[in-house]
Design a protein around this motif. Sequence first.
Motif, mmCIF file in Angstrom:
data_model
loop_
_atom_site.group_PDB
_atom_site.id
_atom_site.type_symbol
_atom_site.label_atom_id
_atom_site.label_comp_id
_atom_site.label_asym_id
_atom_site.label_seq_id
_atom_site.Cartn_x
_atom_site.Cartn_y
_atom_site.Cartn_z
ATOM 1 N N LEU A 104 15.704 -3.371 -8.733
ATOM 2 C CA LEU A 104 14.916 -3.122 -7.527
ATOM 3 C C LEU A 104 14.903 -4.380 -6.676
ATOM 4 C CD1 LEU A 104 11.827 -1.264 -9.075
ATOM 5 C CD2 LEU A 104 13.902 -0.254 -8.090
ATOM 6 N N GLU A 105 14.714 -4.215 -5.376
ATOM 7 C CA GLU A 105 14.667 -5.376 -4.504
ATOM 8 C C GLU A 105 13.732 -5.138 -3.320
ATOM 9 O OE1 GLU A 105 18.577 -6.142 -3.136
ATOM 10 O OE2 GLU A 105 18.753 -4.290 -1.973
ATOM 11 N N LEU A 106 13.245 -6.236 -2.775
ATOM 12 C CA LEU A 106 12.379 -6.179 -1.605
ATOM 13 C C LEU A 106 13.201 -6.071 -0.330
ATOM 14 C CD1 LEU A 106 9.940 -8.960 -2.753
ATOM 15 C CD2 LEU A 106 9.183 -6.678 -2.076
ATOM 16 N N VAL A 107 12.630 -5.380 0.642
ATOM 17 C CA VAL A 107 13.246 -5.298 1.962
ATOM 18 C C VAL A 107 12.518 -6.290 2.863
ATOM 19 C CG1 VAL A 107 13.755 -3.831 3.943
ATOM 20 C CG2 VAL A 107 13.833 -2.872 1.618
ATOM 21 N N GLY A 108 13.075 -7.474 3.033
ATOM 22 C CA GLY A 108 12.434 -8.500 3.839
ATOM 23 C C GLY A 108 11.145 -9.006 3.211
ATOM 24 N N GLY A 109 10.235 -9.477 4.061
ATOM 25 C CA GLY A 109 8.953 -9.994 3.587
ATOM 26 C C GLY A 109 7.853 -8.955 3.705
ATOM 27 N N ALA A 110 6.619 -9.421 3.683
ATOM 28 C CA ALA A 110 5.478 -8.514 3.810
ATOM 29 C C ALA A 110 5.347 -8.045 5.255
ATOM 30 C CB ALA A 110 4.209 -9.224 3.373
ATOM 31 N N PHE A 111 5.032 -6.759 5.430
ATOM 32 C CA PHE A 111 4.855 -6.249 6.789
ATOM 33 C C PHE A 111 3.369 -6.146 7.172
ATOM 34 C CE2 PHE A 111 5.339 -2.395 4.145
ATOM 35 C CZ PHE A 111 4.216 -1.661 4.508
ATOM 36 N N THR A 112 2.467 -6.564 6.270
ATOM 37 C CA THR A 112 1.054 -6.713 6.607
ATOM 38 C C THR A 112 0.576 -8.068 6.080
ATOM 39 O OG1 THR A 112 0.168 -5.782 4.532
ATOM 40 C CG2 THR A 112 0.700 -4.220 6.307
ATOM 41 N N LYS A 113 -0.547 -8.528 6.595
ATOM 42 C CA LYS A 113 -1.147 -9.772 6.120
ATOM 43 C C LYS A 113 -2.452 -9.438 5.414
ATOM 44 C CE LYS A 113 0.818 -12.816 9.664
ATOM 45 N NZ LYS A 113 0.517 -13.807 10.741
ATOM 46 N N GLU A 114 -2.510 -9.737 4.127
ATOM 47 C CA GLU A 114 -3.678 -9.397 3.316
ATOM 48 C C GLU A 114 -4.156 -10.616 2.537
ATOM 49 O OE1 GLU A 114 -4.590 -6.431 3.937
ATOM 50 O OE2 GLU A 114 -2.748 -5.418 4.547
ATOM 51 N N GLY A 115 -5.390 -10.528 2.058
ATOM 52 C CA GLY A 115 -5.940 -11.560 1.202
ATOM 53 C C GLY A 115 -6.580 -10.921 -0.016
ATOM 54 N N PHE A 116 -6.354 -11.520 -1.186
ATOM 55 C CA PHE A 116 -6.973 -11.017 -2.410
ATOM 56 C C PHE A 116 -8.406 -11.540 -2.515
ATOM 57 C CE2 PHE A 116 -2.486 -10.978 -4.104
ATOM 58 C CZ PHE A 116 -2.402 -9.594 -4.208
#
Length: 272
Positions: A223-235
């Motif tokens: 499996l692989e990621l498509v680019g980076g994150a498309f949202t900005k979140e915080g845990f």
Amino acid sequence: MLEKTAVKSTLALIALFSLMLAGCTKDAPMPERGNPAMLQWLPIIQQSGKLVIATSENYPFEYTDEKTGEFIGYDVDLAQAIADEIGVDIEWKKFLFADLLNALQLGEADMIISSMYITEEREKIVDMSDKYLDSGMAIVKRKGDNSVSSLDDLDGKTIGVKTQGRSEREAEALIAQGKKIKVRSYATVEEGLEALRSREVDIVFNDYLKQASYNQHYPEAQLELVGGAFTKEGFGIAVVKGQTELLQVVNQVIHRLQENGDADVLYSKWLQ
């Protein structure tokens, strides 16, 4: 004579009452965390000697090691730092991710630590800590699938998401925007990734940090990621509304780890 007898009787009654009161105080049950009359749980946590944490297994933040059976991960180490600060042990309670908030509100746990995003919706029903990590939603695909290179390529695709997770809300938002996609929800991320591998779905929405670590440690999954994150979140860490004393301790630990470099050590240990 009668006066002396009356005095003795009164003293005896007072002594008896005092013993009864002392006995009741000694044997009185400790208030429950879920008792709405308890304004603050922190003293009760300290008195009980344990911090009860609700979680849902999410590699590499909180998961059971297949070889040792030990419960480990980034969030597990973070939780231990919080428990050490309070001076208590940890009792972990595992739930499906969709059941975590309900379990917290019912008093089944003192807090939630489960690589949970801080969102406006969640902050309406629980109090959340300051963020301890930055991340975001990302697209996951099978290696060799060249049909998806961005969110613009999702029309006609079936997307795997986690039930009541941010991934599900992002997929629903895309549908509201007119994207012609189908959505299949799974109780855990692992179930969604297995569905991707078996071609039950075309892509999966997953947290970027989680997926990057998963790909590194399980290359056989292909499996692989498509680019980076498309949202900005915080845990963040969730506690019951109004538990300001407990939340203050949590935030103190988070900021101390960030300031003294221990947060970077945890990042290197679990996410690189």
